[in-house]
Design a protein around this motif. Structure first.
Motif, PDB file in Angstrom:
ATOM      1  N   MET A  39      55.873 103.851 -70.937  1.00 52.82           N
ATOM      2  CA  MET A  39      55.330 102.864 -71.878  1.00 52.82           C
ATOM      3  C   MET A  39      54.715 101.734 -71.055  1.00 52.82           C
ATOM      4  O   MET A  39      55.081 100.568 -71.178  1.00 52.82           O
ATOM      5  CB  MET A  39      56.433 102.332 -72.788  1.00 52.82           C
ATOM      6  CG  MET A  39      56.940 103.330 -73.788  1.00 52.82           C
ATOM      7  SD  MET A  39      58.246 102.649 -74.843  1.00 52.82           S
ATOM      8  CE  MET A  39      57.330 101.442 -75.811  1.00 52.82           C
ATOM      9  N   SER A  40      53.770 102.079 -70.212  1.00 50.97           N
ATOM     10  CA  SER A  40      53.235 101.114 -69.250  1.00 50.97           C
ATOM     11  C   SER A  40      51.863 100.606 -69.645  1.00 50.97           C
ATOM     12  O   SER A  40      51.118 101.256 -70.384  1.00 50.97           O
ATOM     13  CB  SER A  40      53.157 101.743 -67.856  1.00 50.97           C
ATOM     14  OG  SER A  40      54.440 101.912 -67.315  1.00 50.97           O
ATOM     15  N   THR A  41      51.530  99.435 -69.117  1.00 51.70           N
ATOM     16  CA  THR A  41      50.205  98.836 -69.283  1.00 51.70           C
ATOM     17  C   THR A  41      49.637  98.534 -67.905  1.00 51.70           C
ATOM     18  O   THR A  41      50.295  97.895 -67.088  1.00 51.70           O
ATOM     19  CB  THR A  41      50.283  97.536 -70.105  1.00 51.70           C
ATOM     20  OG1 THR A  41      50.906  97.802 -71.364  1.00 51.70           O
ATOM     21  CG2 THR A  41      48.901  96.960 -70.341  1.00 51.70           C
ATOM     22  N   ARG A  42      48.430  99.030 -67.638  1.00 46.10           N
ATOM     23  CA  ARG A  42      47.748  98.754 -66.369  1.00 46.10           C
ATOM     24  C   ARG A  42      46.874  97.511 -66.563  1.00 46.10           C
ATOM     25  O   ARG A  42      45.957  97.515 -67.378  1.00 46.10           O
ATOM     26  CB  ARG A  42      46.889  99.955 -65.967  1.00 46.10           C
ATOM     27  CG  ARG A  42      46.023  99.766 -64.720  1.00 46.10           C
ATOM     28  CD  ARG A  42      46.806  99.877 -63.449  1.00 46.10           C
ATOM     29  NE  ARG A  42      47.361 101.198 -63.263  1.00 46.10           N
ATOM     30  CZ  ARG A  42      46.736 102.217 -62.647  1.00 46.10           C
ATOM     31  NH1 ARG A  42      45.506 102.052 -62.174  1.00 46.10           N
ATOM     32  NH2 ARG A  42      47.340 103.384 -62.498  1.00 46.10           N
ATOM     33  N   HIS A  43      47.151  96.457 -65.811  1.00 49.03           N
ATOM     34  CA  HIS A  43      46.408  95.201 -65.955  1.00 49.03           C
ATOM     35  C   HIS A  43      45.228  95.164 -64.985  1.00 49.03           C
ATOM     36  O   HIS A  43      45.363  95.454 -63.792  1.00 49.03           O
ATOM     37  CB  HIS A  43      47.335  94.010 -65.725  1.00 49.03           C
ATOM     38  CG  HIS A  43      48.427  93.916 -66.753  1.00 49.03           C
ATOM     39  ND1 HIS A  43      48.199  93.479 -68.037  1.00 49.03           N
ATOM     40  CD2 HIS A  43      49.754  94.243 -66.686  1.00 49.03           C
ATOM     41  CE1 HIS A  43      49.323  93.520 -68.726  1.00 49.03           C
ATOM     42  NE2 HIS A  43      50.283  93.973 -67.925  1.00 49.03           N
ATOM     43  N   THR A  44      44.050  94.802 -65.512  1.00 47.91           N
ATOM     44  CA  THR A  44      42.824  94.731 -64.716  1.00 47.91           C
ATOM     45  C   THR A  44      42.067  93.462 -65.095  1.00 47.91           C
ATOM     46  O   THR A  44      42.444  92.752 -66.030  1.00 47.91           O
ATOM     47  CB  THR A  44      41.906  95.942 -64.972  1.00 47.91           C
ATOM     48  OG1 THR A  44      41.311  95.807 -66.287  1.00 47.91           O
ATOM     49  CG2 THR A  44      42.681  97.253 -64.901  1.00 47.91           C
ATOM     50  N   GLU A  45      40.977  93.204 -64.386  1.00 48.68           N
ATOM     51  CA  GLU A  45      40.134  92.040 -64.709  1.00 48.68           C
ATOM     52  C   GLU A  45      39.518  92.167 -66.096  1.00 48.68           C
ATOM     53  O   GLU A  45      39.179  91.168 -66.734  1.00 48.68           O
ATOM     54  CB  GLU A  45      39.028  91.891 -63.657  1.00 48.68           C
ATOM     55  CG  GLU A  45      39.541  91.494 -62.274  1.00 48.68           C
ATOM     56  CD  GLU A  45      38.416  91.331 -61.275  1.00 48.68           C
ATOM     57  OE1 GLU A  45      37.252  91.596 -61.640  1.00 48.68           O
ATOM     58  OE2 GLU A  45      38.698  90.935 -60.123  1.00 48.68           O
ATOM     59  N   LEU A  46      39.373  93.402 -66.575  1.00 50.63           N
ATOM     60  CA  LEU A  46      38.780  93.626 -67.894  1.00 50.63           C
ATOM     61  C   LEU A  46      39.800  93.500 -69.017  1.00 50.63           C
ATOM     62  O   LEU A  46      39.433  93.450 -70.189  1.00 50.63           O
ATOM     63  CB  LEU A  46      38.142  95.026 -67.961  1.00 50.63           C
ATOM     64  CG  LEU A  46      36.994  95.318 -67.005  1.00 50.63           C
ATOM     65  CD1 LEU A  46      36.515  96.753 -67.192  1.00 50.63           C
ATOM     66  CD2 LEU A  46      35.844  94.354 -67.256  1.00 50.63           C
ATOM     67  N   GLY A  47      41.075  93.501 -68.658  1.00 47.35           N
ATOM     68  CA  GLY A  47      42.142  93.491 -69.653  1.00 47.35           C
ATOM     69  C   GLY A  47      43.111  94.625 -69.384  1.00 47.35           C
ATOM     70  O   GLY A  47      43.002  95.336 -68.379  1.00 47.35           O
ATOM     71  N   GLY A  48      44.064  94.809 -70.278  1.00 51.73           N
ATOM     72  CA  GLY A  48      45.089  95.828 -70.082  1.00 51.73           C
ATOM     73  C   GLY A  48      44.696  97.185 -70.616  1.00 51.73           C
ATOM     74  O   GLY A  48      43.932  97.304 -71.578  1.00 51.73           O
ATOM     75  N   PHE A  49      45.231  98.217 -69.980  1.00 57.30           N
ATOM     76  CA  PHE A  49      45.071  99.598 -70.448  1.00 57.30           C
ATOM     77  C   PHE A  49      46.466 100.178 -70.693  1.00 57.30           C
ATOM     78  O   PHE A  49      47.269 100.271 -69.761  1.00 57.30           O
ATOM     79  CB  PHE A  49      44.371 100.466 -69.390  1.00 57.30           C
ATOM     80  CG  PHE A  49      42.913 100.182 -69.182  1.00 57.30           C
ATOM     81  CD1 PHE A  49      41.938 100.917 -69.856  1.00 57.30           C
ATOM     82  CD2 PHE A  49      42.505  99.194 -68.299  1.00 57.30           C
ATOM     83  CE1 PHE A  49      40.591 100.670 -69.649  1.00 57.30           C
ATOM     84  CE2 PHE A  49      41.153  98.937 -68.088  1.00 57.30           C
ATOM     85  CZ  PHE A  49      40.193  99.676 -68.762  1.00 57.30           C
ATOM     86  N   ASP A  50      46.764 100.554 -71.931  1.00 55.66           N
ATOM     87  CA  ASP A  50      48.011 101.278 -72.215  1.00 55.66           C
ATOM     88  C   ASP A  50      47.799 102.730 -71.805  1.00 55.66           C
ATOM     89  O   ASP A  50      47.392 103.570 -72.609  1.00 55.66           O
ATOM     90  CB  ASP A  50      48.352 101.191 -73.712  1.00 55.66           C
ATOM     91  CG  ASP A  50      48.826  99.819 -74.124  1.00 55.66           C
ATOM     92  OD1 ASP A  50      49.262  99.054 -73.250  1.00 55.66           O
ATOM     93  OD2 ASP A  50      48.750  99.511 -75.332  1.00 55.66           O
ATOM     94  N   HIS A  51      48.066 103.027 -70.532  1.00 53.29           N
ATOM     95  CA  HIS A  51      47.663 104.330 -70.004  1.00 53.29           C
ATOM     96  C   HIS A  51      48.735 105.404 -70.128  1.00 53.29           C
ATOM     97  O   HIS A  51      48.506 106.552 -69.765  1.00 53.29           O
ATOM     98  CB  HIS A  51      47.207 104.196 -68.551  1.00 53.29           C
ATOM     99  CG  HIS A  51      48.261 103.725 -67.589  1.00 53.29           C
ATOM    100  ND1 HIS A  51      48.982 102.568 -67.771  1.00 53.29           N
ATOM    101  CD2 HIS A  51      48.704 104.255 -66.415  1.00 53.29           C
ATOM    102  CE1 HIS A  51      49.815 102.403 -66.764  1.00 53.29           C
ATOM    103  NE2 HIS A  51      49.665 103.417 -65.928  1.00 53.29           N
ATOM    104  N   GLY A  52      49.902 105.040 -70.661  1.00 52.79           N
ATOM    105  CA  GLY A  52      50.945 106.030 -70.913  1.00 52.79           C
ATOM    106  C   GLY A  52      51.050 106.289 -72.403  1.00 52.79           C
ATOM    107  O   GLY A  52      50.085 106.698 -73.039  1.00 52.79           O
TER     108      GLY A  52
END
Length: 331
Positions: A39-52
Protein backbone atom coordinates in the motif's frame (compact mmCIF):
# COMPACT_ATOMS: atom_id res chain seq x y z
CA UNK A 1 5.64 -11.07 26.14
CA UNK A 2 8.28 -9.35 24.03
CA UNK A 3 7.17 -9.98 20.44
CA UNK A 4 8.93 -9.33 17.13
CA UNK A 5 6.78 -8.60 14.08
CA UNK A 6 8.49 -8.96 10.71
CA UNK A 7 6.90 -6.71 8.08
CA UNK A 8 5.27 -3.28 8.35
CA UNK A 9 2.53 -3.63 5.76
CA UNK A 10 -1.10 -3.52 6.81
CA UNK A 11 -1.05 -7.03 8.32
CA UNK A 12 2.10 -6.40 10.35
CA UNK A 13 0.95 -3.02 11.65
CA UNK A 14 -2.51 -4.38 12.51
CA UNK A 15 -1.24 -7.37 14.48
CA UNK A 16 1.38 -5.18 16.19
CA UNK A 17 -1.28 -2.68 17.33
CA UNK A 18 -3.52 -5.48 18.60
CA UNK A 19 -0.72 -7.11 20.57
CA UNK A 20 0.54 -3.82 21.99
CA UNK A 21 -3.00 -2.92 23.12
CA UNK A 22 -3.00 -6.16 25.14
CA UNK A 23 0.13 -5.09 27.02
CA UNK A 24 2.79 -6.92 25.02
CA UNK A 25 6.07 -5.19 24.09
CA UNK A 26 6.25 -5.21 20.30
CA UNK A 27 9.11 -4.42 17.92
CA UNK A 28 8.39 -4.25 14.17
CA UNK A 29 11.15 -4.90 11.61
CA UNK A 30 10.74 -3.64 8.04
CA UNK A 31 13.29 -4.10 5.25
CA UNK A 32 12.09 -1.08 3.24
CA UNK A 33 12.66 2.61 3.95
CA UNK A 34 9.11 3.12 5.16
CA UNK A 35 5.93 1.39 6.28
CA UNK A 36 2.86 0.35 4.24
CA UNK A 37 4.26 -2.52 2.12
CA UNK A 38 2.26 -2.87 -1.08
CA UNK A 39 0.00 0.00 0.00
CA UNK A 40 2.78 2.37 -1.01
CA UNK A 41 2.96 5.82 -2.57
CA UNK A 42 5.94 6.88 -4.70
CA UNK A 43 6.59 10.61 -4.17
CA UNK A 44 7.96 12.66 -7.09
CA UNK A 45 8.19 16.30 -8.16
CA UNK A 46 4.96 15.76 -10.10
CA UNK A 47 3.12 14.38 -7.08
CA UNK A 48 2.48 10.95 -5.61
CA UNK A 49 1.90 7.68 -7.44
CA UNK A 50 -0.04 4.92 -5.66
CA UNK A 51 2.00 2.27 -7.44
CA UNK A 52 0.90 -0.73 -5.37
CA UNK A 53 -2.64 -1.36 -4.15
CA UNK A 54 -5.00 1.07 -5.87
CA UNK A 55 -7.94 1.06 -3.45
CA UNK A 56 -9.74 -1.36 -1.16
CA UNK A 57 -13.27 -2.61 -0.55
CA UNK A 58 -14.99 -4.00 2.54
CA UNK A 59 -17.30 -7.04 2.57
CA UNK A 60 -17.14 -8.46 6.11
CA UNK A 61 -18.93 -6.81 9.04
CA UNK A 62 -15.70 -6.62 11.05
CA UNK A 63 -13.77 -4.84 8.33
CA UNK A 64 -16.69 -2.52 7.56
CA UNK A 65 -16.61 -1.48 11.22
CA UNK A 66 -12.88 -0.77 11.03
CA UNK A 67 -13.26 1.21 7.80
CA UNK A 68 -16.04 3.26 9.43
CA UNK A 69 -13.58 4.20 12.19
CA UNK A 70 -10.90 5.10 9.64
CA UNK A 71 -13.44 7.31 7.82
CA UNK A 72 -14.35 8.99 11.11
CA UNK A 73 -10.66 9.76 11.75
CA UNK A 74 -10.32 11.20 8.24
CA UNK A 75 -7.79 8.55 7.23
CA UNK A 76 -9.77 7.12 4.30
CA UNK A 77 -12.51 8.39 1.97
CA UNK A 78 -14.72 6.74 -0.66
CA UNK A 79 -13.43 6.93 -4.22
CA UNK A 80 -16.46 7.57 -6.40
CA UNK A 81 -15.04 7.51 -9.88
CA UNK A 82 -15.58 6.64 -13.52
CA UNK A 83 -14.27 3.14 -14.26
CA UNK A 84 -14.24 1.33 -17.56
CA UNK A 85 -13.22 -1.84 -19.37
CA UNK A 86 -11.04 -1.32 -22.44
CA UNK A 87 -10.87 -3.85 -25.26
CA UNK A 88 -9.42 -3.28 -28.72
CA UNK A 89 -9.95 0.45 -28.59
CA UNK A 90 -13.49 0.33 -27.24
CA UNK A 91 -14.48 1.59 -23.79
CA UNK A 92 -17.37 0.27 -21.70
CA UNK A 93 -18.46 1.55 -18.27
CA UNK A 94 -17.66 -0.85 -15.40
CA UNK A 95 -17.07 -1.25 -11.69
CA UNK A 96 -20.19 0.16 -10.00
CA UNK A 97 -20.86 -2.75 -7.66
CA UNK A 98 -18.67 -1.96 -4.62
CA UNK A 99 -17.69 1.12 -2.63
CA UNK A 100 -13.99 1.71 -3.09
CA UNK A 101 -11.91 3.44 -0.43
CA UNK A 102 -8.57 5.23 -0.63
CA UNK A 103 -6.38 6.60 2.16
CA UNK A 104 -5.59 10.30 1.81
CA UNK A 105 -3.50 11.93 0.55
CA UNK A 106 -2.07 8.62 -0.75
CA UNK A 107 -2.26 4.87 -0.12
CA UNK A 108 0.76 4.89 2.20
CA UNK A 109 -0.94 7.39 4.52
CA UNK A 110 -2.97 4.66 6.23
CA UNK A 111 0.14 2.67 7.15
CA UNK A 112 1.77 5.80 8.54
CA UNK A 113 -1.26 6.43 10.74
CA UNK A 114 -1.31 2.82 11.98
CA UNK A 115 2.42 2.97 12.75
CA UNK A 116 2.01 5.82 15.23
CA UNK A 117 2.99 4.69 18.70
CA UNK A 118 4.71 1.52 17.48
CA UNK A 119 8.42 0.74 17.65
CA UNK A 120 9.11 0.28 13.92
CA UNK A 121 12.69 -0.36 12.76
CA UNK A 122 12.89 0.41 9.02
CA UNK A 123 15.67 -0.70 6.66
CA UNK A 124 16.29 -3.76 8.84
CA UNK A 125 15.79 -7.06 7.04
CA UNK A 126 15.29 -10.21 9.08
CA UNK A 127 17.27 -12.97 7.35
CA UNK A 128 16.96 -15.87 9.81
CA UNK A 129 15.31 -17.04 13.02
CA UNK A 130 17.27 -18.96 15.63
CA UNK A 131 15.88 -20.74 18.67
CA UNK A 132 17.37 -19.48 21.94
CA UNK A 133 16.03 -21.79 24.61
CA UNK A 134 12.29 -21.08 24.58
CA UNK A 135 12.87 -17.73 22.90
CA UNK A 136 13.95 -16.45 19.47
CA UNK A 137 16.92 -14.52 18.13
CA UNK A 138 16.66 -12.65 14.83
CA UNK A 139 19.49 -12.17 12.35
CA UNK A 140 19.23 -8.62 11.02
CA UNK A 141 20.81 -7.15 7.91
CA UNK A 142 20.89 -3.37 7.54
CA UNK A 143 22.24 -1.15 4.78
CA UNK A 144 23.74 1.07 7.48
CA UNK A 145 25.73 -1.73 9.17
CA UNK A 146 28.16 -3.84 7.08
CA UNK A 147 27.88 -6.98 9.23
CA UNK A 148 24.77 -8.90 10.26
CA UNK A 149 23.47 -8.18 13.75
CA UNK A 150 21.37 -10.16 16.20
CA UNK A 151 18.19 -8.89 17.82
CA UNK A 152 16.33 -10.39 20.74
CA UNK A 153 15.68 -12.56 22.54
CA UNK A 154 11.94 -12.45 21.80
CA UNK A 155 9.24 -14.57 23.39
CA UNK A 156 7.35 -14.84 20.08
CA UNK A 157 7.82 -13.97 16.40
CA UNK A 158 5.16 -12.96 13.90
CA UNK A 159 5.85 -13.02 10.14
CA UNK A 160 3.64 -10.60 8.20
CA UNK A 161 5.43 -10.73 4.85
CA UNK A 162 4.75 -12.30 1.42
CA UNK A 163 4.67 -16.11 1.39
CA UNK A 164 7.80 -16.36 -0.76
CA UNK A 165 9.76 -14.30 1.77
CA UNK A 166 8.26 -16.09 4.77
CA UNK A 167 9.08 -19.59 3.51
CA UNK A 168 12.87 -19.57 4.16
CA UNK A 169 12.38 -18.05 7.62
CA UNK A 170 9.85 -20.78 8.41
CA UNK A 171 12.40 -23.59 8.06
CA UNK A 172 12.14 -23.71 11.86
CA UNK A 173 8.48 -24.81 11.45
CA UNK A 174 8.48 -27.10 8.37
CA UNK A 175 4.69 -27.51 8.30
CA UNK A 176 4.27 -23.73 8.02
CA UNK A 177 7.02 -23.49 5.39
CA UNK A 178 5.16 -26.05 3.27
CA UNK A 179 1.95 -24.00 3.38
CA UNK A 180 3.82 -20.81 2.50
CA UNK A 181 5.39 -22.53 -0.49
CA UNK A 182 1.97 -23.48 -1.84
CA UNK A 183 0.78 -19.87 -1.71
CA UNK A 184 3.35 -18.50 -4.15
CA UNK A 185 2.73 -14.86 -5.10
CA UNK A 186 2.73 -13.73 -8.71
CA UNK A 187 4.73 -10.62 -9.69
CA UNK A 188 3.56 -7.30 -11.14
CA UNK A 189 5.44 -4.72 -13.16
CA UNK A 190 4.11 -1.20 -12.53
CA UNK A 191 4.57 1.79 -14.84
CA UNK A 192 4.19 5.37 -13.54
CA UNK A 193 3.53 8.02 -16.18
CA UNK A 194 3.36 11.80 -15.78
CA UNK A 195 2.12 14.16 -18.49
CA UNK A 196 2.38 17.91 -18.98
CA UNK A 197 -1.20 18.23 -20.23
CA UNK A 198 -4.45 16.38 -19.58
CA UNK A 199 -5.08 13.29 -21.69
CA UNK A 200 -8.82 14.04 -21.43
CA UNK A 201 -9.72 10.36 -21.15
CA UNK A 202 -13.39 9.67 -20.27
CA UNK A 203 -12.53 7.43 -17.29
CA UNK A 204 -10.30 7.53 -14.20
CA UNK A 205 -9.50 3.84 -14.01
CA UNK A 206 -9.83 0.91 -16.40
CA UNK A 207 -9.38 -2.82 -16.64
CA UNK A 208 -7.78 -3.74 -19.95
CA UNK A 209 -8.38 -6.89 -22.00
CA UNK A 210 -5.96 -8.38 -24.54
CA UNK A 211 -3.02 -6.23 -23.51
CA UNK A 212 0.26 -6.38 -21.60
CA UNK A 213 -1.52 -4.12 -19.13
CA UNK A 214 -4.33 -5.29 -16.89
CA UNK A 215 -5.20 -2.02 -15.12
CA UNK A 216 -4.59 1.73 -15.41
CA UNK A 217 -5.60 4.50 -13.00
CA UNK A 218 -5.62 8.29 -13.09
CA UNK A 219 -3.88 8.82 -9.76
CA UNK A 220 -4.70 12.48 -9.31
CA UNK A 221 -8.42 11.76 -9.83
CA UNK A 222 -8.46 10.27 -6.32
CA UNK A 223 -9.85 12.51 -3.56
CA UNK A 224 -7.41 14.98 -1.96
CA UNK A 225 -4.56 13.95 -4.26
CA UNK A 226 -2.30 16.61 -5.73
CA UNK A 227 -3.47 17.94 -9.10
CA UNK A 228 -1.66 16.89 -12.26
CA UNK A 229 -1.83 14.20 -14.92
CA UNK A 230 -0.38 11.03 -13.38
CA UNK A 231 -1.26 7.49 -14.42
CA UNK A 232 -0.39 4.20 -12.71
CA UNK A 233 -0.35 1.14 -14.97
CA UNK A 234 -0.18 -2.48 -13.79
CA UNK A 235 0.98 -5.19 -16.17
CA UNK A 236 -0.81 -8.53 -16.13
CA UNK A 237 0.56 -11.28 -13.89
CA UNK A 238 1.36 -13.45 -16.93
CA UNK A 239 3.31 -10.70 -18.70
CA UNK A 240 5.08 -9.70 -15.49
CA UNK A 241 6.20 -13.27 -14.87
CA UNK A 242 7.41 -13.74 -18.44
CA UNK A 243 9.42 -10.50 -18.27
CA UNK A 244 10.36 -10.65 -14.59
CA UNK A 245 14.09 -10.24 -15.15
CA UNK A 246 13.92 -7.74 -18.03
CA UNK A 247 15.77 -4.47 -17.49
CA UNK A 248 13.78 -1.39 -16.51
CA UNK A 249 14.23 0.45 -19.81
CA UNK A 250 12.86 -2.44 -21.87
CA UNK A 251 9.86 -2.85 -19.57
CA UNK A 252 9.19 0.90 -19.62
CA UNK A 253 9.23 0.95 -23.42
CA UNK A 254 6.89 -2.04 -23.76
CA UNK A 255 4.38 -0.89 -21.15
CA UNK A 256 4.34 2.73 -22.35
CA UNK A 257 3.48 1.48 -25.82
CA UNK A 258 0.73 -0.70 -24.34
CA UNK A 259 -0.69 2.34 -22.50
CA UNK A 260 -0.82 4.36 -25.73
CA UNK A 261 -2.48 1.48 -27.59
CA UNK A 262 -5.07 0.87 -24.87
CA UNK A 263 -6.04 4.52 -24.37
CA UNK A 264 -5.66 5.77 -27.94
CA UNK A 265 -3.70 8.74 -26.59
CA UNK A 266 -0.27 9.25 -28.10
CA UNK A 267 0.78 12.24 -25.98
CA UNK A 268 4.30 11.54 -24.75
CA UNK A 269 4.97 11.47 -20.98
CA UNK A 270 7.42 13.81 -19.30
CA UNK A 271 7.93 11.25 -16.52
CA UNK A 272 8.12 7.47 -16.92
CA UNK A 273 9.38 5.08 -14.22
CA UNK A 274 8.79 1.37 -13.60
CA UNK A 275 8.72 -0.62 -10.37
CA UNK A 276 8.83 -4.39 -10.07
CA UNK A 277 6.71 -6.00 -7.38
CA UNK A 278 8.12 -9.50 -7.12
CA UNK A 279 5.32 -10.62 -4.81
CA UNK A 280 2.02 -8.98 -5.68
CA UNK A 281 -0.85 -11.48 -5.70
CA UNK A 282 -1.33 -14.90 -4.10
CA UNK A 283 -1.80 -17.56 -6.77
CA UNK A 284 -3.37 -20.00 -4.33
CA UNK A 285 -4.37 -18.49 -0.96
CA UNK A 286 -3.93 -20.56 2.18
CA UNK A 287 -7.38 -21.71 3.27
CA UNK A 288 -7.04 -20.40 6.81
CA UNK A 289 -7.15 -17.14 8.75
CA UNK A 290 -3.50 -17.30 9.83
CA UNK A 291 -0.98 -19.75 11.30
CA UNK A 292 0.03 -19.95 14.97
CA UNK A 293 2.24 -22.52 16.72
CA UNK A 294 1.52 -22.06 20.41
CA UNK A 295 4.38 -24.33 21.50
CA UNK A 296 7.11 -22.59 19.50
CA UNK A 297 5.35 -19.22 19.65
CA UNK A 298 5.66 -18.37 15.99
CA UNK A 299 2.85 -17.06 13.80
CA UNK A 300 2.17 -15.99 10.24
CA UNK A 301 -0.45 -13.64 8.76
CA UNK A 302 -0.97 -11.66 5.58
CA UNK A 303 -3.09 -11.03 2.53
CA UNK A 304 -2.22 -14.48 1.15
CA UNK A 305 -4.58 -16.10 3.64
CA UNK A 306 -8.21 -16.56 2.60
CA UNK A 307 -9.43 -15.38 6.03
CA UNK A 308 -12.98 -16.42 5.18
CA UNK A 309 -13.12 -14.39 1.96
CA UNK A 310 -13.26 -15.39 -1.69
CA UNK A 311 -9.76 -14.99 -3.14
CA UNK A 312 -6.77 -13.23 -1.58
CA UNK A 313 -4.34 -10.37 -2.04
CA UNK A 314 -6.68 -7.70 -0.75
CA UNK A 315 -6.36 -5.20 2.07
CA UNK A 316 -9.32 -6.86 3.80
CA UNK A 317 -7.56 -10.25 3.76
CA UNK A 318 -4.50 -8.71 5.41
CA UNK A 319 -6.55 -7.04 8.13
CA UNK A 320 -8.72 -10.07 8.98
CA UNK A 321 -5.71 -12.40 8.96
CA UNK A 322 -3.81 -10.16 11.37
CA UNK A 323 -6.83 -9.85 13.64
CA UNK A 324 -7.29 -13.64 13.71
CA UNK A 325 -3.63 -14.22 14.57
CA UNK A 326 -3.72 -11.70 17.42
CA UNK A 327 -6.80 -13.46 18.80
CA UNK A 328 -5.01 -16.84 18.63
CA UNK A 329 -2.11 -15.44 20.65
CA UNK A 330 -4.43 -13.97 23.28
CA UNK A 331 -6.06 -17.38 23.74
Amino acid sequence: MHIAVVGAGLAGLTVARQLQSQGHAVTVYEKSMGVSGRMSTRHTELGGFDHGAQYFTASSDRFKKEVADWKKFGWVVPWTTKLATLDAGTSKAAGKSSTRYVPVPGMSALGKQLAHGLDVRCEQQVTALEAHGKQWLLSIRSSEVPVAATAGPFDAVILAIPADQAEPLLSVVPAFAKQAKQARLSPCWTLMLGFQTSLELPYDGAWINNSRLGWIAHDDAKPLHRAGERWVCHATAAWSLEHLEDDDERVKEKLTKAFHEATGSWIQPIHAVVHRWRYAQAEKPVDADSLWNARQKIGVCGDWFAAGLEGAGRVENAFLSALALAKSIFE
